[in-house]
Enzyme design. Structure first.
Site, PDB file in Angstrom:
ATOM      1  N   HIS A  52       0.862  -1.179   0.000  1.00  0.00           N
ATOM      2  CA  HIS A  52       0.000   0.000   0.000  1.00  0.00           C
ATOM      3  C   HIS A  52       0.905   1.238   0.000  1.00  0.00           C
ATOM      4  CE1 HIS A  52      -3.750  -2.096   1.902  1.00  0.00           C
ATOM      5  NE2 HIS A  52      -3.245  -2.777   0.890  1.00  0.00           N
ATOM      6  N   GLU A  54       1.139   3.800   1.890  1.00  0.00           N
ATOM      7  CA  GLU A  54       1.728   4.140   3.187  1.00  0.00           C
ATOM      8  C   GLU A  54       2.936   3.254   3.496  1.00  0.00           C
ATOM      9  OE1 GLU A  54      -2.854   4.353   3.903  1.00  0.00           O
ATOM     10  OE2 GLU A  54      -1.476   3.329   2.535  1.00  0.00           O
ATOM     11  N   CYS A  82      -5.990   1.732   6.103  1.00  0.00           N
ATOM     12  CA  CYS A  82      -6.557   0.460   6.563  1.00  0.00           C
ATOM     13  C   CYS A  82      -5.865   0.052   7.873  1.00  0.00           C
ATOM     14  CB  CYS A  82      -6.348  -0.616   5.494  1.00  0.00           C
ATOM     15  SG  CYS A  82      -4.626  -1.142   5.300  1.00  0.00           S
ATOM     16  N   CYS A  85      -1.978  -0.521   7.568  1.00  0.00           N
ATOM     17  CA  CYS A  85      -1.200   0.708   7.428  1.00  0.00           C
ATOM     18  C   CYS A  85      -1.202   1.528   8.711  1.00  0.00           C
ATOM     19  CB  CYS A  85      -1.719   1.519   6.249  1.00  0.00           C
ATOM     20  SG  CYS A  85      -1.394   0.695   4.667  1.00  0.00           S
TER      21      CYS A  85
END
Length: 150
Positions: A52, A54, A82, A85
């Protein structure tokens, strides 16, 4: 530079992700006006479910700083994080999180779990949402509309 300027950089990264066929989410990690790391969603490109935006930004910053802890830093991300993260931000000791759009299905700052307010983490970070929210939401809507159109 201010929060909006940094978020604009994250939105540019999100656009790169969209052009690569990834869900358009971008992230920039900053400390004292310096970019420590940045990235966009790339689980498809990298064959990595944890890639992701992040996480990509945190990994780049940690490598550059030679430290897995990044105190005093702020992460700008175009979509509410999420669970994975958010947990990584806590473990990295990021001081502040600024996100653009809410993620109604899996966002854990305000949309679902409200993780910033739980008291069992050993680190608290300041969280602010809604910075350039409309820009991020439009990018996501356009991306998913184009995918449905295929």
């Amino acid at each position: 530079m201010d929060d909006q300027d940094w978020m604009k950089q994250a939105l540019e990264l999100a656009q790169q992700g969209a052009q690569a066929g990834e869900v358009p989410v971008g992230a920039v990690l900053v400390r004292e006006g310096e970019v420590l790391g940045q990235g966009f969603n790339q689980p498809i490109l990298s064959h990595d479910p944890t890639a992701h935006a992040e996480i990509v930004a945190l990994r780049a910053a940690s490598r550059a700083q030679q430290n897995y802890r990044l105190p005093g830093s702020t992460l700008y991300v175009t979509l509410e994080p999420c669970t994975m993260c958010f947990g990584a931000l806590v473990h990295a000791r990021v001081s502040r999180l600024v996100y653009a759009a809410r993620e109604p299905r899996a966002g854990v700052c305000v949309s679902q779990l409200q993780l910033p307010s739980v008291d069992f983490y050993n680190h608290k970070l300041l969280v602010e949402g809604g910075v350039l929210e409309a820009d991020s939401a439009q990018l996501l809507k356009a991306f998913f509309a184009s995918r449905r159109g295929r």
